[in-house]
Enzyme design. Structure first.
Site, PDB file in Angstrom:
ATOM      1  N   PRO A 205       0.824  -1.210   0.000  1.00  0.00           N
ATOM      2  CA  PRO A 205       0.000   0.000   0.000  1.00  0.00           C
ATOM      3  C   PRO A 205       0.859   1.261   0.000  1.00  0.00           C
ATOM      4  O   PRO A 205       1.864   1.339   0.701  1.00  0.00           O
ATOM      5  CB  PRO A 205      -0.797  -0.122   1.306  1.00  0.00           C
ATOM      6  CG  PRO A 205      -0.799  -1.577   1.621  1.00  0.00           C
ATOM      7  CD  PRO A 205       0.520  -2.090   1.127  1.00  0.00           C
ATOM      8  N   GLU A 206       0.459   2.234  -0.805  1.00  0.00           N
ATOM      9  CA  GLU A 206       1.190   3.497  -0.836  1.00  0.00           C
ATOM     10  C   GLU A 206       0.626   4.437   0.243  1.00  0.00           C
ATOM     11  O   GLU A 206      -0.358   4.126   0.914  1.00  0.00           O
ATOM     12  CB  GLU A 206       1.122   4.095  -2.231  1.00  0.00           C
ATOM     13  CG  GLU A 206       1.697   3.127  -3.274  1.00  0.00           C
ATOM     14  CD  GLU A 206       2.071   3.765  -4.600  1.00  0.00           C
ATOM     15  OE1 GLU A 206       2.375   4.972  -4.628  1.00  0.00           O
ATOM     16  OE2 GLU A 206       2.078   3.035  -5.609  1.00  0.00           O
TER      17      GLU A 206
ATOM     18  N   LYS B  87       4.415   5.417   4.819  1.00  0.00           N
ATOM     19  CA  LYS B  87       3.731   4.130   4.857  1.00  0.00           C
ATOM     20  C   LYS B  87       3.629   3.569   6.275  1.00  0.00           C
ATOM     21  O   LYS B  87       3.308   2.395   6.469  1.00  0.00           O
ATOM     22  CB  LYS B  87       4.461   3.138   3.945  1.00  0.00           C
ATOM     23  CG  LYS B  87       4.500   3.572   2.484  1.00  0.00           C
ATOM     24  CD  LYS B  87       5.250   2.578   1.615  1.00  0.00           C
ATOM     25  CE  LYS B  87       5.318   3.065   0.172  1.00  0.00           C
ATOM     26  NZ  LYS B  87       6.027   2.102  -0.716  1.00  0.00           N
TER      27      LYS B  87
ATOM     28  N   ARG C  78      11.402  -3.084  -8.240  1.00  0.00           N
ATOM     29  CA  ARG C  78      10.007  -3.065  -8.681  1.00  0.00           C
ATOM     30  C   ARG C  78       9.948  -2.714 -10.162  1.00  0.00           C
ATOM     31  O   ARG C  78      10.807  -1.994 -10.677  1.00  0.00           O
ATOM     32  CB  ARG C  78       9.187  -2.033  -7.880  1.00  0.00           C
ATOM     33  CG  ARG C  78       9.208  -2.227  -6.372  1.00  0.00           C
ATOM     34  CD  ARG C  78       8.490  -3.486  -5.921  1.00  0.00           C
ATOM     35  NE  ARG C  78       7.092  -3.464  -6.291  1.00  0.00           N
ATOM     36  CZ  ARG C  78       6.144  -2.835  -5.588  1.00  0.00           C
ATOM     37  NH1 ARG C  78       6.466  -2.158  -4.500  1.00  0.00           N
ATOM     38  NH2 ARG C  78       4.891  -2.879  -5.981  1.00  0.00           N
TER      39      ARG C  78
END
Length: 291
Positions: free
Chosen positions: A2-3, A52, A280
């Site tokens: 989750p950002e 985060k 990523r």
């Protein structure tokens, strides 16, 4: 993972549901039971997000908690902040208390009406105020704290560090010590919207580049916090405007480049490129984002 907009939205929902009220706190899974036993029946003061990271603060006393909501009467020690990082697989959701909750629940908070339940976080710790400050001090500037004086001071340092860096902007935007809360989707979409190549080095970015990146992050992440999803496309590129099918993805939202490798750019038609940057998959348009 989750950002930051997800964590800020979660903090807001926790505050709306529980802030200022005594709550029952438990760990049905058992792995956090010793810590939740100390918190049970105490007032949840507030929840806050930095990047985060989620911090849930509890009051030292129980605030007159009734026997029906917890039952703690002891004064809490200095360790009264729950520090949560969801990591790659963690979830933290709120729902009506009369709806059954299933699965391995690390942390459960309830006021009898609403239940918040945490599953599979990277970590869930009980910490002190000093430890919370130390954790925040390791983070960069958070786009969802646009008026916080400490955050703005951090932003000045971030811009100075970016200006000296030979690392690419595609790499720098994933560094939580620089841009707290920014993740894979926002880095790709912001660079696309500004027409900036992800290969451009920080040292090669202009002052205007850095200013526009920050302002766009602040705007898009605020929209994401409000809506609970990431939408970055302009009105002329929505499915309705273009007569195309809506995007289908677990993350939801309409985007330009994220997870669209090989598909035509919505603006110029060039196939979207991808490469692994900072572990990523990064996505960009070779034409719209030419160096």
């Amino acid at each position: 993972m989750p950002e930051g907009h997800v964590i800020h939205r979660l903090a807001r929902l926790l505050n709306d549901a529980f802030a200022g009220e005594p709550v029952s706190v438990s760990s049905p899974q058992g792995t956090f039971a010793q810590q939740t036993a100390q918190l049970d029946g105490h007032v949840l003061e507030r929840a806050e997000a930095w990047g985060k990271h989620l911090f849930i603060h509890f009051a030292p006393g129980n605030g007159g908690a009734s026997e029906t909501v917890g039952g703690a009467g002891a004064v809490l020690g200095p360790e009264r902040i729950v520090h949560i990082h969801l990591g790659l697989i963690g979830t933290f959701r709120l729902q009506p208390a009369d709806v059954p909750v299933t699965g391995q629940i690390r942390l459960l908070i309830s006021d009898g009406t609403t239940v918040a339940h945490l599953h599979g976080p990277q970590w869930c710790r009980l910490i002190t105020e000093e430890e919370r400050d130390a954790a925040v001090a390791k983070l960069g500037a958070d786009p969802l704290r646009p008026t916080d004086p400490d955050n703005l001071a951090t932003l000045d340092d971030v811009h100075a560090r970016v200006a000296r860096s030979k690392r690419s902007l595609g790499s720098l935007l994933m560094d939580q010590k620089l841009y707290a809360g920014v993740g894979n989707i926002y880095r790709a979409e912001v660079l696309f919207l500004l027409g900036i190549s992800p290969d451009r080095a920080g040292v090669g970015a202009s002052r205007e580049d850095k200013k526009q990146i920050w302002e766009l992050l602040t705007d898009l992440m605020a929209q994401g916090e409000a809506s609970g999803r990431i939408d970055t496309v302009r009105p002329e590129h929505t499915p309705e405007a273009m007569g195309r099918e809506p995007r289908k993805d677990d993350h939801g939202g309409e985007v330009y480049v994220y997870r669209r490798a090989g598909q035509p750019c919505l603006v110029c038609g060039t196939p979207i490129a991808t490469a692994v940057v900072e572990g990523r998959n990064l996505f960009w348009c070779p034409t719209c984002q030419a160096e």
